[in-house]
Write a protein that holds these residues in place. Structure first.
Motif, PDB file in Angstrom:
ATOM      1  N   GLY A   1       0.810  -1.214   0.000  1.00 35.53           N
ATOM      2  CA  GLY A   1       0.000   0.000   0.000  1.00 35.53           C
ATOM      3  C   GLY A   1       0.843   1.264   0.000  1.00 35.53           C
ATOM      4  N   ASN A   2       2.107   1.144   0.407  1.00 30.24           N
ATOM      5  CA  ASN A   2       3.026   2.279   0.406  1.00 30.24           C
ATOM      6  C   ASN A   2       4.125   2.136  -0.651  1.00 30.24           C
ATOM      7  N   TYR A   3       4.533   0.895  -0.892  1.00 35.52           N
ATOM      8  CA  TYR A   3       5.619   0.613  -1.838  1.00 35.52           C
ATOM      9  C   TYR A   3       5.252  -0.577  -2.715  1.00 35.52           C
ATOM     10  N   ILE A   4       5.863  -0.629  -3.877  1.00 38.96           N
ATOM     11  CA  ILE A   4       5.764  -1.774  -4.772  1.00 38.96           C
ATOM     12  C   ILE A   4       7.092  -2.511  -4.690  1.00 38.96           C
ATOM     13  N   PHE A   5       7.023  -3.831  -4.518  1.00 37.56           N
ATOM     14  CA  PHE A   5       8.213  -4.680  -4.414  1.00 37.56           C
ATOM     15  C   PHE A   5       8.236  -5.607  -5.628  1.00 37.56           C
ATOM     16  N   ARG A   6       9.358  -5.653  -6.342  1.00 38.63           N
ATOM     17  CA  ARG A   6       9.471  -6.485  -7.541  1.00 38.63           C
ATOM     18  C   ARG A   6      10.660  -7.420  -7.435  1.00 38.63           C
ATOM     19  N   ALA A   7      10.419  -8.715  -7.607  1.00 34.97           N
ATOM     20  CA  ALA A   7      11.497  -9.706  -7.615  1.00 34.97           C
ATOM     21  C   ALA A   7      12.265  -9.581  -8.931  1.00 34.97           C
ATOM     22  N   MET A   8      13.585  -9.558  -8.837  1.00 29.35           N
ATOM     23  CA  MET A   8      14.442  -9.387 -10.018  1.00 29.35           C
ATOM     24  C   MET A   8      15.597 -10.385  -9.965  1.00 29.35           C
ATOM     25  N   TRP A   9      16.198 -10.638 -11.129  1.00 29.83           N
ATOM     26  CA  TRP A   9      17.310 -11.580 -11.252  1.00 29.83           C
ATOM     27  C   TRP A   9      18.259 -11.024 -12.296  1.00 29.83           C
ATOM     28  N   ASP A  10      19.528 -10.796 -11.925  1.00 29.14           N
ATOM     29  CA  ASP A  10      20.456 -10.195 -12.890  1.00 29.14           C
ATOM     30  C   ASP A  10      21.262 -11.255 -13.639  1.00 29.14           C
ATOM     31  N   LYS A  11      22.049 -10.799 -14.580  1.00 31.24           N
ATOM     32  CA  LYS A  11      22.815 -11.689 -15.468  1.00 31.24           C
ATOM     33  C   LYS A  11      23.871 -12.510 -14.727  1.00 31.24           C
ATOM     34  N   ASN A  12      24.225 -12.114 -13.512  1.00 33.63           N
ATOM     35  CA  ASN A  12      25.202 -12.847 -12.698  1.00 33.63           C
ATOM     36  C   ASN A  12      24.540 -13.844 -11.745  1.00 33.63           C
ATOM     37  N   GLY A  13      23.217 -13.992 -11.836  1.00 32.99           N
ATOM     38  CA  GLY A  13      22.506 -14.924 -10.971  1.00 32.99           C
ATOM     39  C   GLY A  13      22.165 -14.362  -9.607  1.00 32.99           C
ATOM     40  N   VAL A  14      22.228 -13.031  -9.451  1.00 34.43           N
ATOM     41  CA  VAL A  14      21.910 -12.405  -8.164  1.00 34.43           C
ATOM     42  C   VAL A  14      20.421 -12.049  -8.139  1.00 34.43           C
ATOM     43  N   ASN A  15      19.730 -12.569  -7.148  1.00 35.35           N
ATOM     44  CA  ASN A  15      18.328 -12.217  -6.941  1.00 35.35           C
ATOM     45  C   ASN A  15      18.256 -10.976  -6.066  1.00 35.35           C
ATOM     46  N   TYR A  16      17.381 -10.066  -6.416  1.00 34.25           N
ATOM     47  CA  TYR A  16      17.211  -8.860  -5.611  1.00 34.25           C
ATOM     48  C   TYR A  16      15.776  -8.373  -5.717  1.00 34.25           C
ATOM     49  N   ILE A  17      15.438  -7.449  -4.864  1.00 34.58           N
ATOM     50  CA  ILE A  17      14.109  -6.848  -4.854  1.00 34.58           C
ATOM     51  C   ILE A  17      14.270  -5.366  -5.138  1.00 34.58           C
ATOM     52  N   THR A  18      13.536  -4.897  -6.126  1.00 32.03           N
ATOM     53  CA  THR A  18      13.524  -3.472  -6.423  1.00 32.03           C
ATOM     54  C   THR A  18      12.288  -2.880  -5.761  1.00 32.03           C
ATOM     55  N   VAL A  19      12.470  -1.736  -5.105  1.00 32.50           N
ATOM     56  CA  VAL A  19      11.379  -1.080  -4.386  1.00 32.50           C
ATOM     57  C   VAL A  19      11.047   0.230  -5.092  1.00 32.50           C
ATOM     58  N   TYR A  20       9.751   0.452  -5.318  1.00 35.39           N
ATOM     59  CA  TYR A  20       9.249   1.680  -5.947  1.00 35.39           C
ATOM     60  C   TYR A  20       8.200   2.298  -5.035  1.00 35.39           C
ATOM     61  N   ASP A  21       8.003   3.618  -5.148  1.00 32.08           N
ATOM     62  CA  ASP A  21       6.878   4.222  -4.445  1.00 32.08           C
ATOM     63  C   ASP A  21       5.606   3.970  -5.256  1.00 32.08           C
ATOM     64  N   MET A  22       4.472   4.393  -4.758  1.00 29.75           N
ATOM     65  CA  MET A  22       3.193   4.111  -5.421  1.00 29.75           C
ATOM     66  C   MET A  22       2.975   4.946  -6.679  1.00 29.75           C
ATOM     67  N   ASP A  23       3.918   5.833  -6.985  1.00 27.81           N
ATOM     68  CA  ASP A  23       3.888   6.559  -8.251  1.00 27.81           C
ATOM     69  C   ASP A  23       4.846   5.952  -9.265  1.00 27.81           C
ATOM     70  N   GLY A  24       5.517   4.849  -8.891  1.00 27.00           N
ATOM     71  CA  GLY A  24       6.407   4.155  -9.806  1.00 27.00           C
ATOM     72  C   GLY A  24       7.841   4.635  -9.795  1.00 27.00           C
ATOM     73  N   HIS A  25       8.219   5.493  -8.850  1.00 20.30           N
ATOM     74  CA  HIS A  25       9.592   5.996  -8.776  1.00 20.30           C
ATOM     75  C   HIS A  25      10.480   5.038  -7.985  1.00 20.30           C
ATOM     76  N   PHE A  26      11.683   4.839  -8.489  1.00 28.04           N
ATOM     77  CA  PHE A  26      12.649   3.959  -7.844  1.00 28.04           C
ATOM     78  C   PHE A  26      12.982   4.467  -6.446  1.00 28.04           C
ATOM     79  N   VAL A  27      12.992   3.552  -5.449  1.00 28.09           N
ATOM     80  CA  VAL A  27      13.342   3.892  -4.079  1.00 28.09           C
ATOM     81  C   VAL A  27      14.677   3.247  -3.706  1.00 28.09           C
ATOM     82  N   THR A  28      14.775   1.920  -3.877  1.00 29.36           N
ATOM     83  CA  THR A  28      16.019   1.236  -3.514  1.00 29.36           C
ATOM     84  C   THR A  28      16.055  -0.156  -4.130  1.00 29.36           C
ATOM     85  N   ARG A  29      17.227  -0.758  -4.043  1.00 30.15           N
ATOM     86  CA  ARG A  29      17.434  -2.141  -4.446  1.00 30.15           C
ATOM     87  C   ARG A  29      17.889  -2.908  -3.209  1.00 30.15           C
ATOM     88  N   ILE A  30      17.269  -4.065  -2.967  1.00 23.10           N
ATOM     89  CA  ILE A  30      17.634  -4.909  -1.835  1.00 23.10           C
ATOM     90  C   ILE A  30      18.169  -6.223  -2.391  1.00 23.10           C
TER      91      ILE A  30
END
Length: 186
Positions: free
Chosen positions: A139-168
């Motif tokens: 309800g405050n942030y969007i969390f997206r599961a991601m996987w990079d070319k090196n096999g690293v899984n991470y979560i990208t966090v966006y605000d509810m307007d779609g702006h990038f907040v952080t990468r975990i």
């Protein structure tokens, strides 16, 4: 391929995991890209897009969240044409769905109302071209599961307007360990 088709549900009163396995012929969708839960309908909605099966591009499979019984398929359309999706989230604070579209690198998305009708575009500020998994919101942030070319899984966090907040970055990594989905359980 010899994949198993299983839906699982955690009963938080008993801490028991209940599963439902489907035979290949009874499985209504190809690959589960993402799923979301709507507490107002008590249903699971599954983005059933299968890359090798273009006829599934706009399909959302509906399951009862308690019995895990398949209840039908919603075929998303916009202006009379199939609206392909690869991920879906239900935003309970705004009673709407947000879906992502394949072949747009996850940048162009759509807002749908509670009845799955197109409302308008929703843009996400992407900073990479990595493989995208499912997404969800608290309800405050969007969390997206991601996987990079090196096999690293991470979560990208966006605000509810779609702006990038952080990468975990996660500790779940490896060339064959892709996080496919993420669900907020709050």
């Amino acid at each position: 391929l010899n994949h198993r088709r299983i839906l699982a549900r955690l009963d938080t009163t008993t801490w028991e995991v209940e599963t439902r396995e489907f035979s290949k012929k009874d499985w209504p969708c190809g690959h589960i890209n993402d799923m979301t839960y709507n507490p107002n309908t008590n249903k699971l909605y599954v983005a059933a897009y299968e890359q090798d099966q273009p006829e599934t591009e706009g399909d959302v499979a509906v399951f009862d969240s308690i019995t895990m019984e398949y209840e039908g398929m919603i075929h998303l359309k916009r202006n009379g044409k199939v609206m392909p999706i690869e991920a879906i989230l239900y935003d309970r604070d705004r009673d709407r769905y947000i879906v992502t579209h394949p072949r747009t690198a996850g940048r162009i998305n759509s807002i749908l109302d509670a009845d799955f009708h197109y409302v308008g575009p929703f843009f996400i500020e992407r900073r990479d071209d990595d493989i995208r998994g499912g997404f969800d919101t608290d309800g405050n942030y969007i969390f997206r599961a991601m996987w990079d070319k090196n096999g690293v899984n991470y979560i990208t966090v966006y605000d509810m307007d779609g702006h990038f907040v952080t990468r975990i970055d996660t500790e779940i990594s490896g060339s064959k360990l892709e996080i496919e989905d993420i669900m907020y359980a709050g």
